[in-house]
Design an enzyme around this catalytic site. Structure first.
Site: not given
Ligand code: DX5
Ligand code: ZN
Length: 215
Positions: A7, A32, A34, A36, A65, A67, A136, A141-144, A174-175, A196-197
């Site tokens: 992501s 990927h 995201d 939003m 994806h 959202m 999920m 909503g957020f990475g990390g 994912d996440g 992602g992170s």
């Molecule tokens: C969260 C996103 C994820 C996110 C994953 O809403 O759908 O795709 O980027 O990030 P990490 O791997 O950092 O949890």
């Molecule tokens: Zn995602």
């Protein structure tokens, strides 16, 4: 072996081209993306114009994806922008079956994303229609964020359903997936893993992508 869908949410948005080329070099199977809208989730990222620009950089399939609230309004735009998979959240769309059909009518794969509290039963009657289930493993909503442990059982339950009914559905999570927990999560029965992170926190993004791919 599970495929990897990095992501770009945690990438440097000022250098997306370079970041995506690193993912490609590291062997990413998908990218990927995201999307939003600040309404369905409390964060805003990017939309079709950005994805369309990124499309010219790489041939790696785009795993989009959504959202966003009422994604049915924008299916055509995301298809035109170059999406290969479009995944929606059932809570966000008024007629889930119709939205899935709309995605597939363009020859694009249709996915449904399930929030941590959303039961697998919510997609019981569309299982014959979808190409992918996105579990999920954090709240969207957020990475990390931190991986929610109960989601391992959810992945295993989904794997049982897909295998016992011989469904043609990919299972993606994912996440909160990092190098130190990826293997045990993949072993619950994943086809695709989103990171992602866990990739972009690395100094060497190419190497880190390879490490996930070789897990
Ligand atoms: C969260 C996103 C994820 C996110 C994953 O809403 O759908 O795709 O980027 O990030 P990490 O791997 O950092 O949890
Ligand atoms: Zn995602």
């Amino acid at each position: 072996m599970a495929k990897i869908s990095p992501s770009i949410l945690s990438a440097d948005f000022g250098s997306l081209k370079e970041e995506i080329l690193k993912l490609e070099k590291g062997g990413a199977d998908y990218i990927h993306l995201d999307v939003m809208d600040g309404l369905y989730v409390p964060n805003i990222t990017f939309g079709p114009p950005v994805i369309s620009k990124l499309r010219s950089i790489t041939d790696v399939p785009f795993d989009v994806h959504l959202m966003i609230d009422r994604p049915e309004r924008y299916i055509d735009d995301f298809v035109k922008a170059g999406a290969d998979i479009i995944t929606v959240h059932p809570e966000a769309t008024v007629h889930l079956h119709r939205t899935i059909e709309a995605i597939k009518s363009h020859g694009v794969k249709a996915g449904v994303a399930l929030n941590p509290a959303t039961p697998l039963g919510s997609i019981e009657y569309v299982l014959d229609d979808i190409d992918l289930v996105l579990i999920m493993t954090v709240n969207p909503g957020f990475g990390g964020q931190k991986f929610i442990p109960a989601m391992k059982r959810k992945i295993r339950n989904m794997r049982d359903i897909v295998d016992s009914r011989e469904l043609d559905i990919l299972i993606e999570a994912d996440g909160g997936i990092k190098l130190d927990n990826a293997k045990e999560i993949i072993d619950c029965g994943l086809d695709i893993v989103v990171v992602g992170s866990g990739i972009f926190e690395a100094e060497d993004v190419v190497e880190r992508t390879r490490m996930f791919k070789n897990l």
